[in-house]
Design a protein around this motif. Structure first.
Motif, PDB file in Angstrom:
ATOM      1  N   VAL A  69     -15.309  52.470  23.041  1.00  0.00           N
ATOM      2  CA  VAL A  69     -15.356  53.542  24.031  1.00  0.00           C
ATOM      3  C   VAL A  69     -16.503  54.490  23.702  1.00  0.00           C
ATOM      4  N   VAL A  70     -17.377  54.675  24.690  1.00  0.00           N
ATOM      5  CA  VAL A  70     -18.519  55.567  24.557  1.00  0.00           C
ATOM      6  C   VAL A  70     -18.450  56.591  25.684  1.00  0.00           C
ATOM      7  N   VAL A  71     -18.605  57.846  25.335  1.00  0.00           N
ATOM      8  CA  VAL A  71     -18.651  58.912  26.333  1.00  0.00           C
ATOM      9  C   VAL A  71     -20.065  59.461  26.338  1.00  0.00           C
ATOM     10  N   TYR A  72     -20.671  59.458  27.512  1.00  0.00           N
ATOM     11  CA  TYR A  72     -22.022  59.978  27.693  1.00  0.00           C
ATOM     12  C   TYR A  72     -21.952  61.067  28.745  1.00  0.00           C
ATOM     13  N   ALA A  73     -21.599  62.266  28.308  1.00  0.00           N
ATOM     14  CA  ALA A  73     -21.387  63.371  29.240  1.00  0.00           C
ATOM     15  C   ALA A  73     -21.411  64.687  28.482  1.00  0.00           C
ATOM     16  N   GLU A  74     -21.650  65.748  29.222  1.00  0.00           N
ATOM     17  CA  GLU A  74     -21.589  67.092  28.656  1.00  0.00           C
ATOM     18  C   GLU A  74     -20.133  67.535  28.586  1.00  0.00           C
ATOM     19  N   GLY A  75     -19.846  68.429  27.672  1.00  0.00           N
ATOM     20  CA  GLY A  75     -18.509  68.975  27.564  1.00  0.00           C
ATOM     21  C   GLY A  75     -17.768  68.396  26.378  1.00  0.00           C
ATOM     22  N   SER A  76     -16.490  68.703  26.321  1.00  0.00           N
ATOM     23  CA  SER A  76     -15.689  68.202  25.206  1.00  0.00           C
ATOM     24  C   SER A  76     -14.487  67.424  25.729  1.00  0.00           C
ATOM     25  N   LEU A  77     -14.085  66.489  24.928  1.00  0.00           N
ATOM     26  CA  LEU A  77     -12.950  65.633  25.267  1.00  0.00           C
ATOM     27  C   LEU A  77     -11.638  66.287  24.840  1.00  0.00           C
ATOM     28  N   PRO A  78     -10.566  66.030  25.564  1.00  0.00           N
ATOM     29  CA  PRO A  78      -9.246  66.445  25.076  1.00  0.00           C
ATOM     30  C   PRO A  78      -8.941  65.684  23.781  1.00  0.00           C
ATOM     31  N   ASP A  79      -8.106  66.263  22.940  1.00  0.00           N
ATOM     32  CA  ASP A  79      -7.790  65.654  21.644  1.00  0.00           C
ATOM     33  C   ASP A  79      -7.310  64.215  21.754  1.00  0.00           C
ATOM     34  N   PHE A  80      -6.408  63.935  22.705  1.00  0.00           N
ATOM     35  CA  PHE A  80      -5.877  62.575  22.817  1.00  0.00           C
ATOM     36  C   PHE A  80      -6.989  61.572  23.101  1.00  0.00           C
ATOM     37  N   ALA A  81      -7.969  61.965  23.895  1.00  0.00           N
ATOM     38  CA  ALA A  81      -9.059  61.052  24.255  1.00  0.00           C
ATOM     39  C   ALA A  81     -10.063  60.904  23.113  1.00  0.00           C
ATOM     40  N   SER A  82     -10.299  61.964  22.379  1.00  0.00           N
ATOM     41  CA  SER A  82     -11.280  61.871  21.296  1.00  0.00           C
ATOM     42  C   SER A  82     -10.802  60.955  20.175  1.00  0.00           C
ATOM     43  N   ARG A  83      -9.495  60.851  19.995  1.00  0.00           N
ATOM     44  CA  ARG A  83      -8.969  59.933  18.965  1.00  0.00           C
ATOM     45  C   ARG A  83      -9.178  58.470  19.336  1.00  0.00           C
ATOM     46  N   GLN A  84      -9.371  58.184  20.623  1.00  0.00           N
ATOM     47  CA  GLN A  84      -9.554  56.810  21.082  1.00  0.00           C
ATOM     48  C   GLN A  84     -11.015  56.490  21.387  1.00  0.00           C
ATOM     49  N   THR A  85     -11.896  57.430  21.138  1.00  0.00           N
ATOM     50  CA  THR A  85     -13.307  57.280  21.483  1.00  0.00           C
ATOM     51  C   THR A  85     -14.127  56.963  20.240  1.00  0.00           C
ATOM     52  N   VAL A  89     -21.793  61.132  23.169  1.00  0.00           N
ATOM     53  CA  VAL A  89     -23.204  61.498  23.189  1.00  0.00           C
ATOM     54  C   VAL A  89     -23.433  62.512  24.305  1.00  0.00           C
ATOM     55  N   ASP A  90     -24.081  63.610  23.968  1.00  0.00           N
ATOM     56  CA  ASP A  90     -24.454  64.620  24.951  1.00  0.00           C
ATOM     57  C   ASP A  90     -25.786  64.203  25.571  1.00  0.00           C
ATOM     58  N   PRO A  91     -25.863  64.079  26.888  1.00  0.00           N
ATOM     59  CA  PRO A  91     -27.110  63.668  27.539  1.00  0.00           C
ATOM     60  C   PRO A  91     -28.284  64.614  27.275  1.00  0.00           C
ATOM     61  N   ASN A  92     -27.979  65.857  26.874  1.00  0.00           N
ATOM     62  CA  ASN A  92     -29.043  66.801  26.548  1.00  0.00           C
ATOM     63  C   ASN A  92     -29.691  66.499  25.209  1.00  0.00           C
ATOM     64  N   LEU A  93     -29.020  65.703  24.390  1.00  0.00           N
ATOM     65  CA  LEU A  93     -29.536  65.396  23.058  1.00  0.00           C
ATOM     66  C   LEU A  93     -30.172  64.014  22.943  1.00  0.00           C
ATOM     67  N   LEU A  94     -29.717  63.084  23.759  1.00  0.00           N
ATOM     68  CA  LEU A  94     -30.215  61.708  23.672  1.00  0.00           C
ATOM     69  C   LEU A  94     -30.273  61.107  25.074  1.00  0.00           C
ATOM     70  N   GLY A  95     -31.384  60.524  25.419  1.00  0.00           N
ATOM     71  CA  GLY A  95     -31.577  59.965  26.753  1.00  0.00           C
ATOM     72  C   GLY A  95     -30.848  58.653  26.951  1.00  0.00           C
ATOM     73  N   PRO A  96     -30.689  58.240  28.207  1.00  0.00           N
ATOM     74  CA  PRO A  96     -29.953  57.020  28.517  1.00  0.00           C
ATOM     75  C   PRO A  96     -30.608  55.760  27.954  1.00  0.00           C
ATOM     76  N   ASP A  97     -31.922  55.719  27.897  1.00  0.00           N
ATOM     77  CA  ASP A  97     -32.605  54.534  27.367  1.00  0.00           C
ATOM     78  C   ASP A  97     -32.264  54.325  25.890  1.00  0.00           C
ATOM     79  N   ALA A  98     -32.232  55.396  25.123  1.00  0.00           N
ATOM     80  CA  ALA A  98     -31.906  55.282  23.701  1.00  0.00           C
ATOM     81  C   ALA A  98     -30.463  54.833  23.493  1.00  0.00           C
ATOM     82  N   VAL A  99     -29.552  55.357  24.293  1.00  0.00           N
ATOM     83  CA  VAL A  99     -28.142  54.975  24.170  1.00  0.00           C
ATOM     84  C   VAL A  99     -27.968  53.504  24.551  1.00  0.00           C
TER      85      VAL A  99
END
Length: 103
Positions: A69-85, A89-99
């Motif tokens: 599971v990869v999340v490519y979005a701004e913001g933060s995940l709820p705790d339950f989702a972050s344990r399964q991720t 990646v924040d799109p402001n830090l790394l571009g889609p081509d690199a990911v």
């Protein structure tokens, strides 16, 4: 690699994945019927591009426990989702081509 993308795609992640040779399927909604129709059982990566659909991570992992599971979005995940991720990646830090290249 088979990748299922859920969520809006303002960063054009789908195009970057396809350019790297990944098979990309889009599920408009990350619910059970939408994910099954997109082929979640055979997918290797679940890529979420919209935090509003974070609950879909649990559904995806229930249907395919071996998913990466990869999340490519701004913001933060709820705790339950972050344990399964596996990767967030924040799109402001790394571009889609690199990911896409790293997948």
């Amino acid at each position: 690699m088979d990748v299922i993308v859920v969520g809006d795609d303002p960063e054009r992640m789908r195009e970057a994945l396809a350019a790297e040779g990944h098979a990309v399927t889009v599920a408009d909604v990350g619910n059970r019927p939408g994910l099954e129709e997109a082929g979640i059982h055979d997918a290797e990566v679940y890529l979420l591009t919209e935090m509003a659909q974070a609950t879909s991570i649990s559904v995806a992992k229930d249907l395919n426990p071996d998913l990466r599971v990869v999340v490519y979005a701004e913001g933060s995940l709820p705790d339950f989702a972050s344990r399964q991720t596996d990767l967030v990646v924040d799109p402001n830090l790394l571009g889609p081509d690199a990911v896409a290249e790293e997948l």
